[in-house]
Scaffold this active site. Structure first.
Site, PDB file in Angstrom:
ATOM      1  CG  HIS A 128      -0.274  -0.047   2.545  1.00  0.00           C
ATOM      2  ND1 HIS A 128      -0.102  -0.977   3.347  1.00  0.00           N
ATOM      3  CD2 HIS A 128       0.225   1.289   3.116  1.00  0.00           C
ATOM      4  CE1 HIS A 128       0.532  -0.505   4.459  1.00  0.00           C
ATOM      5  NE2 HIS A 128       0.659   0.813   4.482  1.00  0.00           N
TER       6      HIS A 128
HETATM    7  P1  TYD Z   1      -2.228  -4.077   7.502  1.00  0.00           P
HETATM    8  O1  TYD Z   1      -2.509  -2.741   6.741  1.00  0.00           O
HETATM    9  O2  TYD Z   1      -2.680  -5.161   6.660  1.00  0.00           O
HETATM   10  O3  TYD Z   1      -0.802  -4.275   7.892  1.00  0.00           O
HETATM   11  P2  TYD Z   1       0.544  -4.163   6.609  1.00  0.00           P
HETATM   12  O4  TYD Z   1       0.527  -2.995   5.848  1.00  0.00           O
HETATM   13  O5  TYD Z   1       1.907  -4.419   7.684  1.00  0.00           O
HETATM   14  O6  TYD Z   1       0.534  -5.531   5.989  1.00  0.00           O
HETATM   15  O7  TYD Z   1      -2.969  -4.042   8.713  1.00  0.00           O
HETATM   16  C1  TYD Z   1      -3.564  -5.443   9.292  1.00  0.00           C
HETATM   17  C2  TYD Z   1      -4.921  -4.787  10.135  1.00  0.00           C
HETATM   18  O8  TYD Z   1      -4.681  -3.920  11.109  1.00  0.00           O
HETATM   19  C3  TYD Z   1      -5.712  -4.137   9.156  1.00  0.00           C
HETATM   20  O9  TYD Z   1      -7.045  -4.473   9.462  1.00  0.00           O
HETATM   21  C4  TYD Z   1      -5.781  -2.646   9.677  1.00  0.00           C
HETATM   22  C5  TYD Z   1      -5.029  -2.916  11.190  1.00  0.00           C
HETATM   23  N1  TYD Z   1      -4.554  -1.852  11.536  1.00  0.00           N
HETATM   24  C6  TYD Z   1      -4.747  -0.932  12.730  1.00  0.00           C
HETATM   25  O10 TYD Z   1      -5.759  -1.028  13.168  1.00  0.00           O
HETATM   26  N2  TYD Z   1      -4.031  -0.208  13.257  1.00  0.00           N
HETATM   27  C7  TYD Z   1      -2.688   0.258  12.627  1.00  0.00           C
HETATM   28  O11 TYD Z   1      -1.919   1.229  13.344  1.00  0.00           O
HETATM   29  C8  TYD Z   1      -2.200  -0.744  11.734  1.00  0.00           C
HETATM   30  C9  TYD Z   1      -0.719  -0.507  11.012  1.00  0.00           C
HETATM   31  C10 TYD Z   1      -3.352  -1.572  10.958  1.00  0.00           C
END
Ligand code: TYD
Length: 134
Positions: free
Chosen positions: A51
């Protein structure tokens, strides 16, 4: 050529007892820290991220173990292995990031300039390219 990888070397305040690094908002971290999260226990072979953020800035630190980042501005891609608790990777807004090759002991700590906001995410790579090419 513009470099996409920007790192910050933190002073080690360690001594014979072991290591110590101090992180301070608007001092050795170039923004006001509103959120800290960490990724740990990553399964072998998984990759994360995929992302970009519209506004958010982050600094990522492998406080234990290692992982490899890919940073992509829509035109160029660069790869960077993080493997030191004294090195931070500055991840600016509007760059696509992927994290790969997590070691079993990797604890990746991320400092963020704002609270979690799903509306700030660009999760589709084609959408990211369209925004970057405008
Ligand atoms: P995700 O964006 O998939 O993590 P990465 O980019 O590291 O692969 O995040 C996983 C889940 O956690 C998603 O449902 C969003 C949530 N999340 C939060 O609630 N707060 C946060 O600070 C972060 C980074 C993720």
């Amino acid at each position: 050529m513009k470099t996409l990888i920007s790192t910050i070397e933190f002073n080690s305040l360690g001594d014979e007892r072991g290591g110590l690094v101090s992180l301070e908002a608007n001092e050795n971290i170039p923004f006001s820290i509103k959120r800290v999260y960490y990724i740990f226990g990553s399964k072998a072979g998984i990759a994360r991220g995929f992302h970009a953020h519209k506004k958010l800035k982050q600094v990522a630190i492998a406080v234990s173990g290692s992982c490899r980042f890919i940073i992509d501005d829509g035109q160029f891609k660069e790869s960077k292995v993080l493997s030191s608790p004294t090195e931070g990777l500055l991840i600016d807004s509007c760059v696509w990031r992927e994290m790969h090759d997590f070691s079993h002991d990797c604890v990746l700590m991320v400092l963020a300039s704002d609270y979690y906001d799903e509306a700030d995410y660009i999760r589709n790579y084609q959408d990211f390219l369209k925004i970057m090419r405008k």
